[in-house]
Design a protein around this motif. Structure first.
Motif: not given
Length: 274
Positions: A92-119
């Motif tokens: 999700d490129k529109t929502t800032k990741d609340p777990n990202n504490n890096n003040a210099d990260d201009t992206k801060k994309w929210t990423v949700q992994p599916d650990w059961n996916a086979n990709g």
């Protein structure tokens, strides 16, 4: 996969790797080579994105450099789609990741992994170290997580086998002084370990999934498939590179950078569930 003692086995590392602890990783695939510029360029052409700089060294089989952690995730998802596999990362490129504490990260994309996916995905830090420390058993079979200093199954780092800064000024008791190439080499060159993995030490630092935390080892003794800290400012890098000296190339050594940072000494390889 298997159970192994994760962390520095030789008492030579930093405080963040000295608390040796037992970890179990499930079976997984790991690519034999670092992702090459040739492969990453195909992704860029297919998706209409700008190709990363090769820093003047050439493209082809040289590792994909100047790619950040987010680039690596998007490549993984694209590759999964090409092979008809379920993508691992919901980005999700529109929502800032609340777990990202890096003040210099201009992206801060929210990423949700599916650990059961086979990709395809990035390896976890534990998976990476297990694979890097592959050794031959007495019966001749390959086993991960062995007591070995470098990712080619050796305790001595030699520039004829590994691409690192072998300048005499940085020599260690466990290193051979010699050639400093000052650039990457093709991903299929130099030595491999017992699993047949190339350049697990040197060439380029490799992105892992995990948020870096200096004290994470205190909380993962006995863990199965640990995924790292819940939050942080940097993502884990492993393996050292052409630009770094011997002590930073040890298989248990831990690096980190902000996930949005690109460099001519960082790249990645891909993993999958077995």
């Amino acid at each position: 996969g298997g159970t192994f003692a994760m962390g520095d086995q030789f008492g030579e590392g930093g405080a963040d790797e000295l608390l040796v602890h037992n970890v179990t990783v499930s079976d997984f695939y790991l690519s034999k080579y670092e992702v090459s510029l040739e492969e990453f360029d195909a992704f860029c052409s297919a998706t209409g994105r700008e190709k990363p700089s090769d820093s003047g060294w050439g493209r082809g089989k040289r590792p994909a450099i100047n790619v950040d952690w987010y680039d690596a995730l998007e490549y993984c998802n694209w590759l999964s789609a090409q092979h008809g596999l379920k993508t691992v990362y919901a980005i999700d490129k529109t929502t800032k990741d609340p777990n990202n504490n890096n003040a210099d990260d201009t992206k801060k994309w929210t990423v949700q992994p599916d650990w059961n996916a086979n990709g395809y995905r990035l390896p976890t830090e534990a998976e990476w170290e297990y694979a890097a420390r592959a050794v031959r058993t007495a019966s001749g079979s390959a086993q991960g997580g062995g007591k070995v200093r470098f990712g080619n199954g050796r305790d001595i780092i030699d520039p004829s086998e590994i691409n690192f800064d072998a300048t005499a000024a940085y020599k260690k008791p466990y290193s051979v002084a010699g050639e400093y190439r000052r650039q990457t080499v093709p991903v299929d060159e130099l030595s491999s370990n017992a699993f047949g993995l190339k350049n697990m030490t040197g060439n380029v630092w490799e992105w892992c999934w995990d948020w870096y935390a200096g004290d994470i080892y205190q909380n993962t003794d006995g863990a199965r498939d640990p995924k790292g800290a819940a939050s942080g400012a940097g993502r884990v890098l492993r393996g050292g590179s052409w630009y770094f000296n011997p002590d930073l190339c040890r298989a248990s050594g831990r690096g980190r950078r902000g996930p949005n940072l690109q460099a001519h000494f960082t790249g990645f390889r891909v993993a999958r569930h077995l």
